[in-house]
Design an enzyme around this catalytic site. Structure first.
Site, PDB file in Angstrom:
ATOM      1  N   ARG A   1      42.347  49.037  47.838  1.00 46.14           N
ATOM      2  CA  ARG A   1      42.034  48.916  46.408  1.00 46.14           C
ATOM      3  C   ARG A   1      41.152  50.086  45.982  1.00 46.14           C
ATOM      4  NH1 ARG A   1      40.617  48.451  41.821  1.00 46.14           N
ATOM      5  NH2 ARG A   1      39.985  46.626  40.604  1.00 46.14           N
TER       6      ARG A   1
ATOM      7  N   TYR B   1      46.360  35.142  27.271  1.00 49.71           N
ATOM      8  CA  TYR B   1      45.641  36.413  27.478  1.00 49.71           C
ATOM      9  C   TYR B   1      45.991  37.420  26.391  1.00 49.71           C
ATOM     10  CZ  TYR B   1      44.250  34.694  32.057  1.00 49.71           C
ATOM     11  OH  TYR B   1      43.691  33.954  33.066  1.00 49.71           O
TER      12      TYR B   1
ATOM     13  N   ASP C   1      50.894  41.429  39.128  1.00 50.99           N
ATOM     14  CA  ASP C   1      50.086  40.544  38.290  1.00 50.99           C
ATOM     15  C   ASP C   1      50.964  39.998  37.172  1.00 50.99           C
ATOM     16  OD1 ASP C   1      47.034  39.813  37.991  1.00 50.99           O
ATOM     17  OD2 ASP C   1      47.859  39.978  35.980  1.00 50.99           O
TER      18      ASP C   1
ATOM     19  N   ARG D   1      47.361  33.790  45.836  1.00 45.96           N
ATOM     20  CA  ARG D   1      46.455  34.944  45.824  1.00 45.96           C
ATOM     21  C   ARG D   1      46.058  35.351  47.246  1.00 45.96           C
ATOM     22  NH1 ARG D   1      44.603  35.248  40.342  1.00 45.96           N
ATOM     23  NH2 ARG D   1      43.639  37.188  40.908  1.00 45.96           N
TER      24      ARG D   1
ATOM     25  N   ARG E   1      40.721  40.133  47.477  1.00 45.50           N
ATOM     26  CA  ARG E   1      39.399  40.669  47.827  1.00 45.50           C
ATOM     27  C   ARG E   1      38.706  40.019  49.010  1.00 45.50           C
ATOM     28  NH1 ARG E   1      37.701  40.069  41.789  1.00 45.50           N
ATOM     29  NH2 ARG E   1      39.221  38.460  42.196  1.00 45.50           N
TER      30      ARG E   1
HETATM   31  O1  CP3 Z   1      49.054  35.955  45.106  1.00 42.02           O
HETATM   32  C1  CP3 Z   1      49.030  37.152  45.448  1.00 42.02           C
HETATM   33  O2  CP3 Z   1      48.444  37.553  46.448  1.00 42.02           O
HETATM   34  C2  CP3 Z   1      49.856  38.126  44.623  1.00 42.02           C
HETATM   35  C3  CP3 Z   1      49.141  38.818  43.601  1.00 42.02           C
HETATM   36  C4  CP3 Z   1      48.661  38.133  42.328  1.00 42.02           C
HETATM   37  C5  CP3 Z   1      47.576  38.664  41.585  1.00 42.02           C
HETATM   38  N1  CP3 Z   1      47.490  37.982  40.419  1.00 42.02           N
HETATM   39  C6  CP3 Z   1      46.739  39.800  42.017  1.00 42.02           C
HETATM   40  C7  CP3 Z   1      45.425  40.000  41.411  1.00 42.02           C
HETATM   41  C8  CP3 Z   1      49.160  37.044  41.602  1.00 42.02           C
HETATM   42  C9  CP3 Z   1      50.279  36.067  41.952  1.00 42.02           C
HETATM   43  C10 CP3 Z   1      48.416  36.973  40.388  1.00 42.02           C
HETATM   44  C11 CP3 Z   1      48.694  35.986  39.329  1.00 42.02           C
HETATM   45  C12 CP3 Z   1      47.774  35.897  38.182  1.00 42.02           C
HETATM   46  N2  CP3 Z   1      47.126  36.924  37.528  1.00 42.02           N
HETATM   47  C13 CP3 Z   1      47.501  34.702  37.493  1.00 42.02           C
HETATM   48  C14 CP3 Z   1      48.106  33.335  37.808  1.00 42.02           C
HETATM   49  C15 CP3 Z   1      47.576  32.731  39.052  1.00 42.02           C
HETATM   50  C16 CP3 Z   1      46.118  32.334  39.003  1.00 42.02           C
HETATM   51  O3  CP3 Z   1      45.412  32.730  39.948  1.00 42.02           O
HETATM   52  O4  CP3 Z   1      45.733  31.605  38.100  1.00 42.02           O
HETATM   53  C17 CP3 Z   1      46.607  35.005  36.450  1.00 42.02           C
HETATM   54  C18 CP3 Z   1      46.009  34.024  35.462  1.00 42.02           C
HETATM   55  C19 CP3 Z   1      46.390  36.413  36.472  1.00 42.02           C
HETATM   56  C20 CP3 Z   1      45.589  37.248  35.527  1.00 42.02           C
HETATM   57  C21 CP3 Z   1      44.464  37.906  36.223  1.00 42.02           C
HETATM   58  N3  CP3 Z   1      44.595  38.974  37.092  1.00 42.02           N
HETATM   59  C22 CP3 Z   1      43.085  37.601  36.139  1.00 42.02           C
HETATM   60  C23 CP3 Z   1      42.491  36.480  35.284  1.00 42.02           C
HETATM   61  C24 CP3 Z   1      42.408  38.491  36.962  1.00 42.02           C
HETATM   62  C25 CP3 Z   1      40.921  38.623  37.129  1.00 42.02           C
HETATM   63  C26 CP3 Z   1      40.371  37.506  37.956  1.00 42.02           C
HETATM   64  C27 CP3 Z   1      40.467  37.843  39.421  1.00 42.02           C
HETATM   65  O5  CP3 Z   1      40.986  37.035  40.192  1.00 42.02           O
HETATM   66  O6  CP3 Z   1      39.989  38.929  39.768  1.00 42.02           O
HETATM   67  C28 CP3 Z   1      43.366  39.324  37.593  1.00 42.02           C
HETATM   68  C29 CP3 Z   1      43.119  40.409  38.573  1.00 42.02           C
HETATM   69  C30 CP3 Z   1      43.796  40.290  39.895  1.00 42.02           C
HETATM   70  N4  CP3 Z   1      45.100  39.962  40.063  1.00 42.02           N
HETATM   71  C31 CP3 Z   1      43.224  40.578  41.161  1.00 42.02           C
HETATM   72  C32 CP3 Z   1      44.233  40.384  42.111  1.00 42.02           C
HETATM   73  C33 CP3 Z   1      44.135  40.589  43.591  1.00 42.02           C
HETATM   74  C34 CP3 Z   1      41.807  41.069  41.416  1.00 42.02           C
HETATM   75  C35 CP3 Z   1      41.731  42.486  40.972  1.00 42.02           C
HETATM   76  C36 CP3 Z   1      40.880  43.359  41.861  1.00 42.02           C
HETATM   77  O7  CP3 Z   1      41.255  43.607  43.018  1.00 42.02           O
HETATM   78  O8  CP3 Z   1      39.878  43.841  41.329  1.00 42.02           O
END
Ligand code: CP3
Length: 348
Positions: free
Chosen positions: A41, A154, A78, A28, A32
């Site tokens: 964003r 999910y 994502d 990640r 943010r």
């Molecule tokens: O790693 C990176 O920088 C690449 C981008 C990436 C995102 N999500 C961007 C994201 C990757 C590899 C993921 C994987 C992901 N997404 C997982 C597996 C890895 C982990 O962290 O467990 C899971 C379970 C998700 C599902 C998901 N997406 C959730 C539960 C959420 C909300 C929680 C959170 O972290 O905000 C997201 C949103 C998300 N995916 C954001 C980002 C940068 C935040 C969204 C925002 O900018 O508002």
């Protein structure tokens, strides 16, 4: 004799060659905690708009590379783009995480499409092509998908929950309907990962964030078996595809996971037990991990000590330095700099 140094230390570790200084990136790493991410964003509007606008997704992918010069970039997207391409409703509410239409009865599962609409994912491929063009060739580009189990949690619940009970319950009560969801995810994830390789990804990571909530028998069926089928499906087309697995929370089941799935490296969380990992996991595959993201927030001496522990535990073997899970939004940038400096000063 000095070790031969290839252009991509990251790929060398995956191919079996320990590096004197472990390559480093962060799960990640685009997100943010970076002001430049928050700015783009806001400009993009919704989170999925950010993912599906190749110019923005490529830019956000490159932001942490420019700032920190990591050894790998991970494409900004994502894991929930697969349910989206399967025609499910997927929304990201600000500050609340993902919301999907729950797929929680056998009747609803009957309506699930078997084939994703891959034209919806074309922007991800285009973002990969853009990043590969702009990225220094010494830096590896990682494509990814969610593991079927984690994506299914999910899809069934329609959101994240503390222990993903809705999907666990469905797998017990309606194993055939649940298996159908998993099968659809396996097939479409193979196609998606192959598309990412074709678009320029050097490595693939399969995120099984919720693997650790499963008892051993269920872990074997839903996490290990589904991941193994993806690895096999991808390698049938691309025999030398390099794949990293991340079965978060797998603990003592890690040796079985590594042996059965055929992955090249395993990402481990911070609770992993070092002697088990060294003796029964790192002897087979490369290790990626496993700094506690909270130590990275804490900083100072606690962070130095936590970094030194990871290095002492694993850097004598094949190691990609990373966190045990994703970086959290409140992490100070200076602490990320402190981590990179200390890892790169490692003399082992
Ligand atoms: O790693 C990176 O920088 C690449 C981008 C990436 C995102 N999500 C961007 C994201 C990757 C590899 C993921 C994987 C992901 N997404 C997982 C597996 C890895 C982990 O962290 O467990 C899971 C379970 C998700 C599902 C998901 N997406 C959730 C539960 C959420 C909300 C929680 C959170 O972290 O905000 C997201 C949103 C998300 N995916 C954001 C980002 C940068 C935040 C969204 C925002 O900018 O508002």
């Amino acid at each position: 004799m000095p070790q031969i140094h290839s252009t991509k230390p990251f790929l060398d570790v995956l191919s079996g060659h320990r590096q004197p200084v472990p390559p480093i990136w962060m799960m990640r790493q685009a997100g943010r905690y970076l002001p430049e991410y928050r700015e783009l964003r806001a400009k993009a509007g919704g989170f999925l708009d950010l993912c599906f606008t190749p110019e923005y997704a490529a830019e956000v992918t490159l932001q942490p590379i420019r700032r920190f010069n990591f050894d790998a970039a991970i494409i900004f997207s994502d894991i929930l783009v697969i349910p989206y391409a399967l025609g499910r409703s997927v929304r990201f509410e600000a500050g609340e995480g993902p919301r999907l239409d729950p797929l929680d009865t056998p009747e609803k599962v009957k309506t699930l499409a078997s084939q994703a609409d891959f034209t919806k994912l074309e922007p991800v491929y285009e973002a990969l092509r853009r990043v590969r063009r702009e990225l220094n060739p010494d830096i590896a580009l990682i494509g990814f998908c969610g593991a079927p189990w984690t994506v299914a949690t999910y899809m069934v619940a329609g959101q994240g929950t503390p222990d993903q009970a809705p999907a666990r319950m469905m797998a017990y009560r309606h194993p055939e309907a649940f298996a159908r969801i998993i099968d659809v995810l396996v097939e479409n994830s193979i196609t998606y990962l192959l598309g990412q390789l074709k678009a320029g990804a050097d490595v693939l990571q399969i995120f099984d964030t919720w693997a650790g909530v499963l008892p051993p028998r269920e872990f074997e069926r839903w996490s290990i078996d589904a991941t193994r089928r993806i690895v096999e499906g991808v390698r049938k087309q691309v025999p030398d595809a390099r794949i990293i697995g991340f079965p978060r929370g797998a603990g003592a089941l890690l040796p079985a996971y590594v042996e059965a799935t055929g992955i090249n490296a395993v990402s481990i969380d911070w609770a992993a037990e070092p002697s088990l990992i060294r003796e029964r996991v790192q002897n087979r595959v490369a290790i990626q991990g496993n700094l506690d993201p909270l130590a990275l927030i804490a900083g100072g001496e606690a962070l130095d000590r936590a970094i030194d522990d990871v290095l002492a535990n694993y850097a004598s073997g094949r190691l990609i330095f990373n966190l045990g899970h994703g970086i959290q939004p409140e992490t100070p940038i200076a602490h990320v700099e402190q981590m990179i400096e200390r890892v790169r000063a490692y003399k082992g």
